[in-house]
Design a protein around this motif. Structure first.
Motif, PDB file in Angstrom:
ATOM      1  N   LEU A 156       0.824  -1.207   0.000  1.00  0.00           N
ATOM      2  CA  LEU A 156       0.000   0.000   0.000  1.00  0.00           C
ATOM      3  C   LEU A 156       0.861   1.261   0.000  1.00  0.00           C
ATOM      4  CD1 LEU A 156      -2.825   1.296   0.268  1.00  0.00           C
ATOM      5  CD2 LEU A 156      -2.566   1.077   2.753  1.00  0.00           C
ATOM      6  N   VAL A 157       1.883   1.289   0.842  1.00  0.00           N
ATOM      7  CA  VAL A 157       2.758   2.463   0.924  1.00  0.00           C
ATOM      8  C   VAL A 157       3.525   2.655  -0.386  1.00  0.00           C
ATOM      9  CG1 VAL A 157       4.826   3.391   2.054  1.00  0.00           C
ATOM     10  CG2 VAL A 157       2.958   2.451   3.426  1.00  0.00           C
ATOM     11  N   LEU A 158       4.011   1.571  -0.967  1.00  0.00           N
ATOM     12  CA  LEU A 158       4.753   1.687  -2.214  1.00  0.00           C
ATOM     13  C   LEU A 158       3.842   2.167  -3.351  1.00  0.00           C
ATOM     14  CD1 LEU A 158       6.972  -1.501  -1.951  1.00  0.00           C
ATOM     15  CD2 LEU A 158       7.712   0.864  -1.740  1.00  0.00           C
ATOM     16  N   LEU A 159       2.603   1.703  -3.357  1.00  0.00           N
ATOM     17  CA  LEU A 159       1.662   2.178  -4.364  1.00  0.00           C
ATOM     18  C   LEU A 159       1.352   3.659  -4.167  1.00  0.00           C
ATOM     19  CD1 LEU A 159      -0.922  -0.755  -4.597  1.00  0.00           C
ATOM     20  CD2 LEU A 159       0.545   0.084  -6.426  1.00  0.00           C
ATOM     21  N   ALA A 160       1.166   4.056  -2.916  1.00  0.00           N
ATOM     22  CA  ALA A 160       0.885   5.469  -2.633  1.00  0.00           C
ATOM     23  C   ALA A 160       2.064   6.343  -3.036  1.00  0.00           C
ATOM     24  CB  ALA A 160       0.577   5.657  -1.152  1.00  0.00           C
ATOM     25  N   GLY A 161       3.268   5.807  -2.911  1.00  0.00           N
ATOM     26  CA  GLY A 161       4.454   6.559  -3.272  1.00  0.00           C
ATOM     27  C   GLY A 161       4.563   6.861  -4.748  1.00  0.00           C
ATOM     28  N   ARG A 162       3.738   6.217  -5.576  1.00  0.00           N
ATOM     29  CA  ARG A 162       3.748   6.518  -7.018  1.00  0.00           C
ATOM     30  C   ARG A 162       3.500   7.996  -7.278  1.00  0.00           C
ATOM     31  NH1 ARG A 162      -0.088   3.832 -10.847  1.00  0.00           N
ATOM     32  NH2 ARG A 162       1.372   4.705 -12.339  1.00  0.00           N
ATOM     33  N   GLY A 163       2.675   8.607  -6.412  1.00  0.00           N
ATOM     34  CA  GLY A 163       2.340  10.012  -6.629  1.00  0.00           C
ATOM     35  C   GLY A 163       3.535  10.928  -6.555  1.00  0.00           C
ATOM     36  N   LEU A 164       4.605  10.477  -5.918  1.00  0.00           N
ATOM     37  CA  LEU A 164       5.798  11.310  -5.799  1.00  0.00           C
ATOM     38  C   LEU A 164       6.472  11.538  -7.152  1.00  0.00           C
ATOM     39  CD1 LEU A 164       7.300   9.722  -2.571  1.00  0.00           C
ATOM     40  CD2 LEU A 164       6.044  11.864  -2.752  1.00  0.00           C
ATOM     41  N   ALA A 165       6.174  10.694  -8.121  1.00  0.00           N
ATOM     42  CA  ALA A 165       6.761  10.877  -9.456  1.00  0.00           C
ATOM     43  C   ALA A 165       6.278  12.163 -10.103  1.00  0.00           C
ATOM     44  CB  ALA A 165       6.423   9.680 -10.346  1.00  0.00           C
ATOM     45  N   ALA A 166       5.199  12.748  -9.564  1.00  0.00           N
ATOM     46  CA  ALA A 166       4.690  14.010 -10.105  1.00  0.00           C
ATOM     47  C   ALA A 166       5.435  15.216  -9.545  1.00  0.00           C
ATOM     48  CB  ALA A 166       3.197  14.150  -9.801  1.00  0.00           C
TER      49      ALA A 166
END
Length: 223
Positions: A155-165
């Protein structure tokens, strides 16, 4: 071996390197939806050369992300060999979060599933198995909260996807900050609140279930 044959082999190797460089750059910037012909144009080779080296988009993705896969495995290996399991868990979470924000294409590949990507399914299962053992040791040591499940890490790793923005210059710092905040939520502490039921994001992956179980560890994508 003749000079002409040596030149042909050198040209073929150079074309492959240019294609992989172009693919990595375009995937990193725009994700995996970039058309194959655009990759060929970026590499300054013809489509026939591209398809001769990489018959499918999946084969190009696999080759382009080989180094990132090795980096991912090294992170998990180092974390799992740390004497203190909590320090190992923290190392894995931080470094995987940073890795996943460095390359949008790699993030896309990790968070998608493709049933033909057997090598990545095996990669996913292996890493999940290692991380499951690491988490169990951290819980046994009293460092990781007792109600943690592997789905929470996913879950945390998926949420971290937003950091690519985030701006490129700020991504690494943002990823480390995000990981540190998540770790505080994972840490065992007196009076910690009760968590809601977990989202089953990793169910069955350790046992070798179908792809999609561990999305952040799946470098496979739609062709």
């Amino acid at each position: 071996m003749t000079t002409d044959l040596l030149r042909l082999r050198a040209d073929a190797a150079e074309n492959r390197d240019r294609l992989l460089e172009a693919a990595r750059a375009l995937f990193a910037d725009r994700g995996l939806a970039v058309p194959m012909r655009e990759i060929a144009r970026r590499a300054e080779v013809g489509p026939a050369t591209l398809y001769r080296r990489f018959p499918t988009k999946q084969s190009l993705i696999d080759a382009a992300f080989e180094d990132e896969l090795l980096a991912c495995r090294r992170i998990v290996s180092v974390g799992c060999t740390r004497p203190d399991p909590w320090q190992g868990f923290a190392f894995v979470l931080e470094h995987l979060t940073v890795l996943n924000t460095a390359n949008q294409g790699f993030v896309d590949a990790f968070t998608s599933a493709h049933p033909a990507a057997d090598v990545f399914a095996a990669h996913r299962r292996d890493l999940l198995g290692q991380l499951s053992g690491l988490a169990a040791r951290a819980q046994a040591a009293g460092s990781l909260r007792a109600d943690f499940v592997l789905d929470d890490l996913v879950l945390v790793l998926l949420a971290g996807r937003g950091l690519a923005a985030a701006p490129v210059s700020a991504r690494a710092a943002a990823a480390r900050r995000f990981a540190a905040l998540a770790l505080e939520g994972f840490r065992s502490a007196p009076g910690a609140g009760v968590l809601p039921p977990p989202a089953r994001l990793a169910a069955g992956a350790v046992a070798g279930a179908a792809v999609g179980s561990l999305q952040p560890f799946t470098a496979a994508a739609k062709a």
